[in-house]
Design a protein around this motif. Sequence first.
Motif: not given
Length: 266
Positions: A83-85, A87-88, A91, A99, A102-104, A106
């Motif tokens: 999920n987005d968070k 992935w952050a 990092d 890239t 990389k898939h989201v 959620q």
Amino acid sequence: MADDFKVSMLASGSAGNVTYIETPQHKVLVDAGLSGKKIDELMKSIGKSLQDVDKLFITHEHTDHLKGVGVLARKYGMDLYANDKTWAAIDGKIGKVDTAQKHVFQRDSTQLFGDLDVESYAVSHDAADPQFYAFHHDNKTFAMLTDTGYVNAKIASVFKNADAILMEANHDIEMLRYGSYAWSLKQRILGDEGHLSNVDGAENLSKMIGRNTKQIYLGHLSQENNQVPLAHLTVEQILQEHDFDVTNDFKLLDTSPDWATPLTEI
């Protein structure tokens, strides 16, 4: 076919976590918390190759779930999902990854991949946005749950009557309380964003097991605050107290961070 949905806990424990799942169309991993070399060895031990893995689902950014992700992505070109968070939070921890890989994914959602439906659900753990997954194929379900301090109604509904379950049995409460960990770490593990104890895992299982449930794996055991025989016996006794016939109703299976469980049909 009855034998086309298979799973192996390649590694499970505080030292590293990797799970392998396959259907006729897909071969996937959940997490890669060991070195690429060790994961390759574990895959070969069940007669499988990392070259055939097409997807890797990430639960959260802790090292025991993330260590080999970057290496596997670069060497084998597999697609990564988080999920987005998460992935952050990842990092800078896995090195450079294309890239396009990389898939989201959620939390609290479902994505369809041909013959494999993957469902995500949030867990309570001290990470950015931790989530685990259930895998659905041909009306069968394999559901995974470790790294959580408690089980909410959403998770319980996903796990109810699942065919195969990976359930956390992280620690024996007394071993943890009287062990060498600092008090702050003990509080973290025992808290709502920590880990399920042997007793917690067993009590939650008692509410989830149904007629379809045939395989239960006890996972993410602490090397410092648990022992495989103790976890197994504790869970077995509690389930028997809830009137389950552990010998005949289903298989209660152990896992390890060092060796893979046999590749088994769900």
